[in-house]
Scaffold this motif. Structure first.
Motif, PDB file in Angstrom:
ATOM      1  N   ILE A 101      48.594  27.998  41.670  1.00 16.92           N
ATOM      2  CA  ILE A 101      49.844  28.472  42.177  1.00 16.92           C
ATOM      3  C   ILE A 101      50.239  29.718  41.210  1.00 16.92           C
ATOM      4  CG2 ILE A 101      52.181  27.624  41.916  1.00 16.92           C
ATOM      5  CD1 ILE A 101      51.329  25.366  43.165  1.00 16.92           C
ATOM      6  N   ALA A 102      49.919  29.527  39.933  1.00 17.28           N
ATOM      7  CA  ALA A 102      50.544  30.645  38.839  1.00 17.28           C
ATOM      8  C   ALA A 102      49.652  31.902  39.287  1.00 17.28           C
ATOM      9  CB  ALA A 102      50.259  30.276  37.729  1.00 17.28           C
ATOM     10  N   ALA A 103      48.313  31.717  39.680  1.00 24.95           N
ATOM     11  CA  ALA A 103      47.828  32.955  40.071  1.00 24.95           C
ATOM     12  C   ALA A 103      48.302  33.423  41.422  1.00 24.95           C
ATOM     13  CB  ALA A 103      46.262  32.664  40.312  1.00 24.95           C
ATOM     14  N   SER A 104      48.603  32.859  42.262  1.00 23.97           N
ATOM     15  CA  SER A 104      49.310  33.522  43.467  1.00 23.97           C
ATOM     16  C   SER A 104      50.847  34.065  43.148  1.00 23.97           C
ATOM     17  CB  SER A 104      49.269  32.506  44.757  1.00 23.97           C
ATOM     18  OG  SER A 104      50.224  31.275  44.462  1.00 23.97           O
ATOM     19  N   THR A 105      51.559  33.489  42.400  1.00 21.70           N
ATOM     20  CA  THR A 105      52.656  34.106  42.256  1.00 21.70           C
ATOM     21  C   THR A 105      52.445  35.320  41.417  1.00 21.70           C
ATOM     22  OG1 THR A 105      53.196  32.677  40.041  1.00 21.70           O
ATOM     23  CG2 THR A 105      53.992  31.929  42.024  1.00 21.70           C
ATOM     24  N   VAL A 106      51.424  35.549  40.689  1.00 21.17           N
ATOM     25  CA  VAL A 106      51.331  36.901  40.192  1.00 21.17           C
ATOM     26  C   VAL A 106      50.708  37.745  41.179  1.00 21.17           C
ATOM     27  CG1 VAL A 106      51.201  36.136  37.794  1.00 21.17           C
ATOM     28  CG2 VAL A 106      49.218  36.547  38.814  1.00 21.17           C
ATOM     29  N   GLY A 107      50.423  37.533  42.389  1.00 20.02           N
ATOM     30  CA  GLY A 107      50.060  38.218  43.535  1.00 20.02           C
ATOM     31  C   GLY A 107      48.518  38.134  43.800  1.00 20.02           C
ATOM     32  N   VAL A 108      47.830  37.237  43.264  1.00 24.84           N
ATOM     33  CA  VAL A 108      46.520  37.033  43.613  1.00 24.84           C
ATOM     34  C   VAL A 108      46.483  36.361  44.922  1.00 24.84           C
ATOM     35  CG1 VAL A 108      44.154  35.893  42.904  1.00 24.84           C
ATOM     36  CG2 VAL A 108      45.821  36.857  41.182  1.00 24.84           C
ATOM     37  N   ASP A 109      45.788  36.839  45.794  1.00 23.59           N
ATOM     38  CA  ASP A 109      45.452  36.322  47.216  1.00 23.59           C
ATOM     39  C   ASP A 109      44.286  35.244  46.898  1.00 23.59           C
ATOM     40  OD1 ASP A 109      44.791  35.649  49.562  1.00 23.59           O
ATOM     41  OD2 ASP A 109      45.009  37.615  50.482  1.00 23.59           O
ATOM     42  N   PRO A 126      39.762  43.499  36.788  1.00 24.67           N
ATOM     43  CA  PRO A 126      41.076  42.754  37.482  1.00 24.67           C
ATOM     44  C   PRO A 126      40.314  41.652  38.573  1.00 24.67           C
ATOM     45  CG  PRO A 126      41.148  45.187  37.400  1.00 24.67           C
ATOM     46  CD  PRO A 126      39.763  44.745  36.989  1.00 24.67           C
ATOM     47  N   ALA A 162      41.870  33.364  36.520  1.00 29.72           N
ATOM     48  CA  ALA A 162      43.173  32.716  36.511  1.00 29.72           C
ATOM     49  C   ALA A 162      43.357  31.838  37.645  1.00 29.72           C
ATOM     50  CB  ALA A 162      44.216  33.901  36.874  1.00 29.72           C
ATOM     51  N   ALA A 192      41.319  37.603  37.600  1.00 27.56           N
ATOM     52  CA  ALA A 192      41.978  36.895  38.806  1.00 27.56           C
ATOM     53  C   ALA A 192      41.353  35.600  39.029  1.00 27.56           C
ATOM     54  CB  ALA A 192      42.406  37.721  39.960  1.00 27.56           C
TER      55      ALA A 192
END
Ligand SMILES: Nc1ncnc2c1ncn2[C@@H]1O[C@H](COP(=O)(O)OP(=O)(O)OP(=O)(O)O)[C@@H](O)[C@H]1O
Ligand SMILES: Nc1ncnc2c1ncn2[C@@H]1O[C@H](COP(=O)(O)OP(=O)(O)OP(=O)(O)O)[C@@H](O)[C@H]1O
Ligand SMILES: CC(C)C[C@H](N)C(=O)O
Ligand SMILES: [Mg+2]
Ligand SMILES: [Mg+2]
Lengths: 319, 261, 233, 290, 357
Positions: free
Chosen positions: A200-208, A187, A194, A191
């Motif tokens: 931006i896309a990474a953070s919208t799927v929850g990646v800090d 995971p 990603a 991430a």
């Protein structure tokens, strides 16, 4: 599944290479070159994680190698630590410093991050060479013996110094590769890759994103630190050059040359740049010319790095 | 209580008020569409709601809790996900991995577990992978799973983004022109998908220029023009609103929407 | 004007176009419709020289184009408004348009730019702003306007209506129609098959890298297979 | 305070050197997003070729012209033989190519010339010019003037000429650049020629001050790179201001704080600036909507 | 055939030291072989370029002993590379003659390690002697931050007290710095400073000298043996270099040596041969390599054997060997074999070197 996973194949290939090539060594010198290759390989694995996976460029990673190396040199003298623990201390220190430095600089992107990390590396190498009272200055400092070889000798496993360091560093590299490969398909690794693709896309799927970059930075700093420690311990002598920007650039070059996103590729890159100077000495004053030429040719014809490009040629897809 | 509510949201770029004092709310299971001319501020509105831009004024609330200006990953944890008008694909990963990334919050554990390849970490990965394959099948990309994402055509990428956004335990889903680049038939498939998702209790906020689609599936429509809300209501009402027709729909499209409304 | 014979093209090992034959006469408006991944964009990329072709021929105004580099094709009269808009995000709107007329330095450039601004007044408003800040639809307008700045004799449009508000979709199709008067040939790739077929003279249907149907636009519009597969009616 | 004045003049001298190197980076960067790590070698070649042409008996101006022309030709060759064949390669790969090129050029230089330090006379003598109890060498004025002239030239090039815009367009979106009729290969060739010529010019101007040798390029490139980043990569204004600021930081630190840590302080200042302005002082924040 | 090994920094930041060293070794080996070799056997030189990187130097040293199986090693252009070669020489018991300056190399004495250049401490002593003679008691020091500069700086600080000299201003510069006026301004502004000493090599000292003249400091300027070459005058400019003093070797002033000087014939022979062969001026640094090879060859000859142990013993008993740096007489507790008298105090006058003692 009967088929080996990429991870298992990579580790198997690596382990076989490390174990089998010594049978073809004409002299003990080759153990030395091998162990250097592995030492560089360990540091380059850190670059693979930071740059290959997460897409963050650092031109200051030799700074962490310097911290690891000098921790191994200084902690035994000043703190009375065993060199092995000194190396661990170095790794912890590198992690802590990476954590502190990474926070501000990882907000930067691309070349700006590169120049900030470059500044960090230069800072470390300056301290190492200017604070001569502690570090011995630009001409370096002696490093205590690890003692493991003697211990093994007492247990009946007698190895010469080059042999010992070859296998010991080889083992370290194998462990490092195992860790990096675990990470790749985990995971966290996903991430990281990603956020390489789109923060931006990474953070919208929850990646800090900030935290994850920092984690990658810290992990890669530990790899560099361990590599520095291994170098210091086997050379029994270390100079601030280990932290110099030339070394940082060399590490990145190794990774990219072999294929920054691929664990085996980057080790291959480390191998090439470690072996090349040894091979090219036969060209005497043409050595530099040849080295530059080889680097250019590899990148022109295998533009994604040696291994990924070759794999693509053979299988029609990337590694 | 509405799941997502927006109160007096506003932002400016240079002198331009891109969004100005916009309010509305979305309930669970509801599909609210935001329409308006190009440059009306729809995407900017999405960017503020999803934490990409910091609003200059106003509030965003999720289930009553104020989340204005929270960064996207914190919003994701609270159940918000979105797609992008300008595709944001993880080009360096496979299609499957892109979809798995959508499960990040569910699959992530400790870095150490990941580094050491502990069974727990691998178990979570496997679960996420199974979920991802299911989603890919739902958007019609099952066959493309192993391809590098960069190799997909535009329309396929669009659907991949939707799959990724659906992966989370989404409570609020923001879709920015999901049907752009898809033909009428493909659009209809996306229609069904969205309706299905909404039916499962998700609050959906939709931006779309395909009026057929908007009129067909929206419960409620908000119309923006020059950053300001100029109308809202159910599809039929909005479609008849002369301001909306003049600024946005034009006559021909209005006919089309009547035909299917 | 433009003839394509047996055109094949591949991405790595995967062939995306399996022998495309089509032709466009001078002044004609021709549309290509097809599902996602059919290869429409690939075909346009080949025509503009952005994508290598592995077999076949492209003959444009009597000359084979196969080896002509992309940048020279505009000089021959072939302009494209590409998929994904591909504007110069770091340059201003005006600079984008000016670069559209990169080949020209005469007075007409200014006139053309005025025309573009007339066509899309919003671009004039934003002329000194970085194009990257434009909304999606505004960028689409810019991409189309930029292509027109190159004074093409043949215009390739890849989904020009994408992301545009309905009122502008109408306008885009009007622009396409107006090309007929300007004697500009148009090859229009569209997902809005209804709109495209309404303005086009002829149409082609593309499926997984092959042309599967062709004919006068009105025939295609009436064809039940097309109505079912692409128009959703 | 006469010291302060001397420190400032020193900073200006060194800063102008950095600025010239940083300016050299801008064109290739603007055309391709590639930071050309061989830029320092262009500077070195400018100096070395002039040295040897001058020693061979040519008048200095002619020697300098030859050096600039030859270096530009080498820049073109680098693009044609190494960068263009790698078209489509990721930016990092291109950077590694430029690193390889820098090693290669260094290697060839030491073969063709030698490994010793060299210099040629200052253009207008070594008589120090007094400014408020401080002194500066005439050659420093040449370097400063050179930096300003190159800056003005580049600034006009990028803001006023269509070719300059074509260069920017090429890096921003190469595909679109081709679609509007820009010969992107030619743009790259031009960029390498110009960058190399600017580098060589820098070498010609600074050699009487810094001396030159086959491996002088690395250090200069590093400082020039840092200066360019401080100012904001790709912006001529940034290169000029960044270079001069870097020189001033160093001189003031060396003068007032510690000569040992002057480079370190300079980098810390750069870090602080980037912390507040992640794109450097004048770097543009590229807008990419999502 | 007798195999001897060398690893020098023919490229990299110390290349202007290592390059003449490499050329000298190659030239002399050719000469010796043409004259019949040593003990009737030809010499074979295995020469590597470590680029100034200590880690590489160590690898090449390992290669020399393990793979090439040489009987002795010459090299280590810098103190850093030398220090990392030492463990290899000691572990594998091969004699090693270093070409680097620092006193640490031979103090404490290491069984297998020798060196040819004067130590940096001796350079400091020589300079301070001269200062004392000129009644200078308070000086400013500016040194390079590289290994040579830092090491010499340390030694000078350590021995300054012996000569009643106080270091009132202390500044540094980096190896590639382009302007040292801020540092020199500070030294100039320090009250009571009577002379300035610059410890460093490379372009730094030339730039220091030029800046020194630019600022019209007007005090005696002492440089180290690290700049002792004709190139220095050229790089600094004859006008700026006028009056600079430094401790140098006979090689630099070959033509000025008295006819009876024992070194005269040796340095003239080397100078003539080197300049004829390479077309460039001799440098002190090539001289260090010259002396190292001479010592080695002499020792192999006296040992009558090419066994490392025998060679080592013979090196240690070198006596009265005339080299370019001086007349070398080694002892068990002195692996350098030179004293201060081997240094000549030189001053630049009218663009050339003169002996001022
Ligand atoms: N980052 C930015 N910088 C400058 N201007 C911006 C920025 N973001 C948005 N804008 C401006 O704000 C306005 C609203 O843009 P937005 O993208 O929200 O429109 P939209 O309603 O989504 O349009 P479309 O239907 O074309 O996608 C536009 O005029 C745009 O130029
Ligand atoms: N860069 C690429 N690398 C590999 N394969 C690609 C690439 N681009 C497109 N393809 C493949 O080529 C085929 C045709 O794609 P193309 O983009 O031409 O389709 P399209 O008809 O334009 O679709 P859409 O309507 O979605 O834009 C698809 O199967 C796609 O996956
Ligand atoms: C001048 C020389 C004595 C310098 C020496 N080779 C060193 O760097 O240590
Ligand atoms: Mg939008
Ligand atoms: Mg397409």
């Amino acid at each position: 599944m009967m088929r080996l996973t990429t991870k298992q194949t990579t580790l198997l290939v690596l382990a076989l290479l490390i174990a089998a090539t010594p049978f073809f060594f004409p002299s003990a010198f080759y153990f030395r070159v091998g162990s250097l290759l592995f030492v560089n390989g360990v540091a380059v694995l850190g670059i693979v994680i930071l740059t290959g996976f997460a897409g963050q460029i650092s031109l200051g990673h030799a700074g962490f190698a310097g911290i690891g190396a000098y921790a191994s040199a200084l902690a035994p003298v000043h703190l009375g630590l065993h060199p092995a623990f000194a190396a661990l201390l170095g790794a912890a220190l590198s992690a802590a410093i990476a954590y502190g430095v990474g926070r501000p600089i990882l907000r930067l992107k691309g070349y700006y991050l590169a120049v900030a990390s470059l500044g960090f590396g230069i800072l470390v190498s300056m301290v190492l060479s200017n604070e001569a009272w502690l570090t011995g200055g630009p001409d370096g400092i002696a490093v205590a013996d690890l003692g493991l070889r003697q211990a093994l000798g007492a247990l009946g496993l007698k190895l010469s110094a080059p042999e010992f360091w070859y296998f010991f560093c080889g083992l370290c590299l194998l462990i490092g590769a195992w860790l990096a490969l675990n990470l790749y398909d985990s995971p966290t690794g996903r991430a990281l890759r990603a956020l390489h693709g789109s923060e931006i896309a990474a953070s919208t799927v929850g990646v800090d994103v900030a935290r994850l970059k920092l984690q990658a930075f810290v992990i890669s700093a530990v790899f560099a630190s361990v590599s520095g420690s291994l170098l210091a311990l086997q050379n029994k002598f270390i100079t601030p050059d280990v932290a110099g920007y030339m070394h940082s650039i060399e590490l990145v070059t190794m990774a990219v040359l072999g294929g920054a996103g691929s664990v085996l590729g980057a080790i291959l890159g480390a191998g090439i740049l470690t072996l090349l100077p040894q091979v090219l000495t036969v060209f005497a004053e043409y050595e530099q010319v040849m080295l530059g030429l080889v680097m250019m040719l590899v990148m022109i014809f295998l533009r994604e790095g040696l291994l990924p490009s070759l794999l693509r040629q053979f299988t029609g897809r990337g590694a | 209580m509405s799941l997502l509510s927006v109160e007096g949201l506003g932002i400016a770029f240079g002198g331009l008020k891109a969004v100005d004092n916009v309010s509305f709310s979305v309930n669970p299971g509801e599909i609210v569409s935001v329409i308006g001319p190009n440059g009306a501020g729809k995407t900017t509105l999405f960017n503020m709601i999803s934490g990409v831009y910091m609003p200059k004024s106003g509030k965003v609330k999720l289930s009553g809790e104020e989340v204005t200006g929270f960064s996207p990953h914190l919003l994701a944890r609270r159940g918000m996900s979105r797609t992008f008008q300008n595709l944001q694909i993880f080009q360096n990963m496979t299609v499957l991995e892109n979809a798995i990334a959508g499960f990040h919050l569910r699959e992530k554990g400790s870095v150490f577990a990941d580094l050491l390849g502990l069974p727990a970490s691998r178990r979570r990965s496997r679960k996420a992978q199974a979920g991802a394959r299911e989603l890919l099948a739902r958007v019609g990309l099952a066959n493309a799973a192993e391809l590098e994402a960069g190799n997909l055509s535009y329309g396929a990428l669009k659907r991949l983004e939707i799959a990724r956004a659906l992966a989370l335990d989404t409570k609020v889903l923001l879709l920015d022109e999901p049907a752009a680049g898809c033909n009428a038939v493909e659009t209809e498939e996306i229609d069904h998908l969205i309706a299905e998702v909404a039916a499962s209790g998700v609050a959906i906020l939709l931006v779309e220029h395909d009026m057929k689609m908007v009129m067909r599936i929206s419960n409620h429509i908000v119309v923006l023009d020059h950053g300001v809300k100029i109308a809202e209501g159910d599809p039929a009402t909005v479609a008849r609103n002369p301001d909306v027709v003049a600024a946005y729909l034009g006559t021909q499209a209005q006919e089309a929407s009547h035909a299917h409304g | 004007m433009l003839t394509v014979e047996g055109l094949r093209s591949r991405y790595g090992r995967i062939e995306a176009l399996h022998g495309i034959d089509l032709h466009i006469d001078s002044g004609e408006i021709v549309t290509i419709v097809g599902a996602n991944g059919a290869g429409k964009t690939t075909l346009l990329r080949c025509l503009s020289g952005l994508q290598p072709i592995s077999a076949g021929q492209i003959i444009f105004r009597g000359e084979a184009l196969a080896t002509t580099p992309a940048y020279k094709r505009l000089k021959r009269g072939l302009a494209q408004s590409p998929e994904g808009r591909q504007i110069f995000t770091n340059l201003t709107v005006e600079e984008n348009l000016r670069l559209g007329a990169f080949l020209f330095t005469d007075d007409r450039v200014d006139r053309d730019m005025e025309n573009a601004f007339q066509m899309f007044p919003i671009l004039k408003e934003k002329r000194n702003l970085a194009a990257g800040g434009l909304s999606g639809g505004q960028q689409q307008m810019l991409a189309i306007a930029r292509a027109l700045m190159g004074r093409p004799s043949c215009l390739l449009l890849d989904e020009p209506s994408m992301g545009l508000a309905p009122i502008l979709v109408q306008q885009i199709f009007d622009v396409v129609k107006s090309m007929r008067d300007l004697k500009v040939t148009v090859l229009l790739v569209e997902q809005n098959a209804f709109g495209a077929l309404s303005v086009a003279d002829r149409g082609y249907v593309m499926e997984t890298g092959k042309i599967t149907m062709e004919g006068p636009a009105s025939d295609l519009l009436a064809d039940p297979r097309i109505r079912e597969a692409y128009l959703g009616i | 305070m006469p010291e302060l004045m001397q420190f400032l003049l020193s900073g200006l001298t060194v800063g102008a050197v950095y600025a010239l190197v940083a300016l050299g980076f801008t064109i290739i960067y603007n055309a391709s997003d590639v930071v050309n790590f061989a830029q320092g070698e262009f500077v070195m070649l400018g100096g070395m070729i002039t040295v040897f042409a001058f020693d061979a008996g040519l008048p200095l101006p002619l020697a300098a012209l030859i050096a600039i022309a030859l270096t530009a030709a080498i820049g073109v060759a680098l693009n044609k033989l190494a960068i263009e064949p790698a078209r489509g390669a990721p930016v990092v790969s291109l950077i590694i190519i430029t690193i390889g090129a820098s090693i290669f050029i260094r290697g060839v230089t030491q073969l063709v010339f030698d490994k010793q330090l060299h210099r040629f006379p200052a253009f207008t003598g070594d008589e120090p010019i007094k400014i408020l109890a401080a002194t500066i060498l005439p050659q420093s004025l040449w370097v400063i003037a050179g930096a300003v002239v190159v800056f003005v030239g580049l600034w006009l090039f990028f803001t006023r000429t269509l070719t300059g815009k074509a260069v920017l367009a090429t890096s921003n979106n190469r595909l679109a650049a081709q679609l509007v009729g820009i010969n992107t290969n030619w743009v790259m060739t031009l960029s390498f020629a110009l960058s190399a010529a600017i580098g060589a010019l820098a070498g010609v101007l600074v050699t009487p001050i810094t001396l030159t040798s086959y491996d002088l390029g690395i250090a200069l490139a590093l400082k020039g790179f840092a200066a360019a980043m401080l100012g904001g990569m790709g912006n001529p204004k940034g290169a000029l201001v960044g270079g001069i600021l870097l020189g001033l930081f160093e001189a003031l630190t060396a003068g007032f704080i510690s000569s040992q840590y002057k480079d370190a302080v300079a980098f810390v200042v750069i870090l602080a600036v980037l912390f507040a302005m992640p794109q450097g002082l004048f770097g543009r924040n590229s807008v990419n909507r999502v | 055939e007798i195999k001897i090994g060398a690893t020098v920094s023919a490229t990299g930041p110390a290349s202007f030291l290592g390059d003449p060293e490499a050329k000298t070794l190659e030239m002399l080996v050719e000469e010796i072989n043409a004259a019949g070799g040593v003990n009737g056997e030809p010499l074979k030189l295995v020469l590597y370029d470590d680029g100034g990187d200590p880690n590489k130097a160590r690898t090449f040293a390992t290669r020399l002993v393990e793979d090439d199986e040489v009987v002795a090693i010459i090299g280590g252009t810098t103190t850093g590379t030398t220090m990392s070669i030492i463990p290899v020489a000691e572990d594998s018991e091969v004699p090693f003659i270093s070409l680097a300056g620092a006193i640490e190399i031979i103090d404490p004495v290491k069984h297998w390690v020798f060196k040819t250049p004067h130590t940096d401490r001796m350079a400091c002593q020589k300079i301070f002697e001269n200062m004392k003679k000129n009644a200078i008691t308070k000086i400013g020091v500016i040194s390079g931050t590289d290994g040579f500069g830092a090491s010499m700086h340390k030694q000078c600080v350590a021995v300054a007290g012996d000569y009643g000299i106080e270091i009132a201003a202390d500044e540094t510069y980096g190896l590639q710095d382009a302007d040292m006026t801020p540092q020199l301004t500070n030294i100039k502004g320090t009250a009571g400073v009577q002379a300035v000493l610059n410890a460093g090599f490379g372009q730094g000292p030339s730039i220091v000298t030029r800046n020194y003249s630019q600022l019209a400091v007007g005090l005696p300027l002492y440089q180290s043996h690290g700049v002792a070459s004709d190139g220095f005058i050229e790089l600094a400019g004859a006008k700026a270099a006028e009056g600079v003093r430094l401790p140098g070797t006979a090689l630099l002033v070959a033509g000025l040596l008295a006819d009876g000087d024992p070194q005269k014939s040796v340095v003239m022979a080397y100078k003539t041969a080197y300049e004829k062969k390479t077309g460039s001026a001799v440098s002190t640094f090539g001289g260090y390599a010259h002396d190292a090879l001479r010592i080695l060859v002499d020792s192999i000859g006296r040992a009558g054997s090419a066994e490392p142990e025998a060679i080592r013993d013979a090196i240690e008993s070198t006596s009265g060997l005339v080299g370019t740096t001086g007349v070398v007489t080694m002892k068990a507790d002195d692996h350098l074999g030179l004293d201060l008298s081997a240094f000549r105090m030189l001053e630049i006058k009218n663009g050339g070197w003169t002996i001022i003692e």
